[in-house]
Design a protein around this motif. Structure first.
Motif, short mmCIF file in Angstrom:
data_model
loop_
_atom_site.label_atom_id
_atom_site.label_comp_id
_atom_site.label_asym_id
_atom_site.label_seq_id
_atom_site.Cartn_x
_atom_site.Cartn_y
_atom_site.Cartn_z
N PRO A 120 -6.89 -2.18 -5.04
CA PRO A 120 -6.94 -3.62 -5.38
C PRO A 120 -6.28 -3.92 -6.73
O PRO A 120 -6.31 -3.09 -7.62
CB PRO A 120 -8.45 -3.90 -5.46
CG PRO A 120 -9.11 -2.75 -4.80
CD PRO A 120 -8.21 -1.58 -4.94
N ARG A 121 -5.68 -5.08 -6.83
CA ARG A 121 -5.14 -5.52 -8.12
C ARG A 121 -5.65 -6.93 -8.38
O ARG A 121 -6.05 -7.64 -7.47
CB ARG A 121 -3.63 -5.50 -8.17
CG ARG A 121 -2.89 -5.48 -6.86
CD ARG A 121 -1.43 -5.59 -7.09
NE ARG A 121 -0.68 -4.44 -6.55
CZ ARG A 121 0.61 -4.27 -6.76
NH1 ARG A 121 1.28 -5.13 -7.48
NH2 ARG A 121 1.23 -3.23 -6.25
N ASN A 164 0.82 -1.22 0.00
CA ASN A 164 0.00 0.00 0.00
C ASN A 164 0.85 1.27 0.00
O ASN A 164 0.42 2.31 -0.49
CB ASN A 164 -0.94 0.00 1.20
CG ASN A 164 -2.06 -1.02 1.04
OD1 ASN A 164 -2.40 -1.40 -0.09
ND2 ASN A 164 -2.61 -1.48 2.13
N ASP A 221 -5.90 -12.75 -2.64
CA ASP A 221 -7.05 -12.91 -3.54
C ASP A 221 -8.38 -12.91 -2.79
O ASP A 221 -9.39 -12.41 -3.28
CB ASP A 221 -6.94 -14.23 -4.33
CG ASP A 221 -5.82 -14.16 -5.36
OD1 ASP A 221 -5.41 -13.03 -5.68
OD2 ASP A 221 -5.37 -15.22 -5.82
N ASN A 227 -9.62 -8.25 1.24
CA ASN A 227 -9.33 -6.91 0.73
C ASN A 227 -8.16 -6.29 1.48
O ASN A 227 -8.33 -5.39 2.28
CB ASN A 227 -10.56 -6.01 0.91
CG ASN A 227 -11.60 -6.31 -0.14
OD1 ASN A 227 -11.27 -6.68 -1.26
ND2 ASN A 227 -12.85 -6.18 0.23
#
Ligand SMILES: [Zn+2]
Length: 308
Positions: free
Chosen positions: A286-287, A249, A278, A281
């Motif tokens: 998010p990716r 982050n 996955d 959160n």
């Protein structure tokens, strides 16, 4: 003298807690020759002398054959540009290693923390080669690491920085030998994982990491230890995911590299770690897929990274 086509070489040194490895590295990051010496069993008072003698002898031997223009040393511990501030593994404190070596060696010498050496080596030649921005963590006895930005180590001036292992993730948590509580490495180092697993399974410290890995690999769903192992693993992965997410982050790296003894446990932990990202959160931005790689250079990373 191997000096054809203006070829120059560097001498990389990996100062481990139990041994010293010295190699001649070419301009492609290849180790051409290597000398190794064990350091365990040597009393603390003698460690400096043995280190200095081994380095000087190796340099004198290698320089007969190679044009060596620089020496780099990977140190397990806290270092500034010229002083080993503290290396618990080697029992060293405020050791002016460069000044000592420079009395006998007349070429530039530099020192760097070993996790940073591994990070820059993986970034230049290994698992993180394709990425300009990356995070690298060594998960072993503690947690070390480095941040790579634009293919370079994050500049922290003359202070070590990147004390990833001492990021507090649990207020009033487990005591750490740095003097604070709740440090990341107390929960997410491989030492913490192995100790928790031994404790949960009722094993003594004599059960090695290798044996623990074999037990993990061979335990099936129907076995009584299955649930115990899964619980320890789940808790470990939660802490590891939390710490890595904090860093992601902040730095938004393209990839995360993990070295240290985690690499051996990669087959039983890596997929769970990815799954943690996955399924939860954890990331502010998010990716789709978290890109986590295990280190590929193994114990050569120190020697190679020391001269980069
Ligand atoms: Zn700490």
């Amino acid at each position: 003298m191997k000096e054809k086509n203006n070829l120059f070489y560097k001498m990389g040194i990996d100062l481990g807690g139990s041994h010293i490895a010295i190699g001649v590295v070419d301009s492609n990051g290849k180790i051409l020759e290597k000398i190794e010496k064990r350091l365990n069993g040597i009393i603390t008072k003698e460690v400096k002398r043995v280190i200095e003698e081994t380095i000087i002898e190796s340099f004198n031997k290698f320089k007969e054959e190679y044009k060596i223009i620089e020496i780099g040393i990977a140190i397990p511990g806290t270092v500034t540009k010229d002083v080993v501030v503290k290396s618990v593994n080697l029992g060293l404190q405020n050791y002016k290693i460069i000044e000592e070596l420079q009395k006998k060696i007349n070429i530039p010498i530099k020192i760097r923390n070993d996790a940073k050496c591994a990070a820059i080596a993986e970034s230049t030649y290994g698992s993180l080669k394709k990425y300009e921005r990356a995070l690298f963590l060594t998960l072993g006895t503690g947690i070390g690491g480095a941040v790579i930005i634009d293919n370079k180590l994050l500049n922290t001036g003359n202070l070590p920085g990147c004390e990833i292992g001492h990021m507090v993730i649990e207020k009033n948590g487990i005591e750490c030998n740095c003097g604070r509580r709740g440090c990341f490495e107390r929960y997410a180092s491989m030492k913490a994982f192995k100790n928790n697993l031994r404790k949960a399974l009722g094993y003594t410290e004599e059960v090695s990491g290798k044996e623990l890995l074999a037990i993990m690999k061979n335990t099936r769903k129907k076995d009584e230890n299955y649930k115990i192992i899964e619980k320890v693993k789940k808790e470990y992965i939660e802490y590891l995911g939390l710490g890595i997410a904090n860093l992601v982050n902040i730095f938004e790296p393209e990839a995360i590299g993990i070295g240290g003894s985690f690499v051996y446990f990669g087959e039983v932990l890596l997929e769970d770690l990815k799954e943690e990202f996955d399924s939860k959160n954890l990331l502010f931005n998010p990716r789709k897929d978290i890109n986590i790689q295990t280190a590929v250079l193994g114990n050569e990373a120190g020697i190679i990274g020391a001269v980069l």
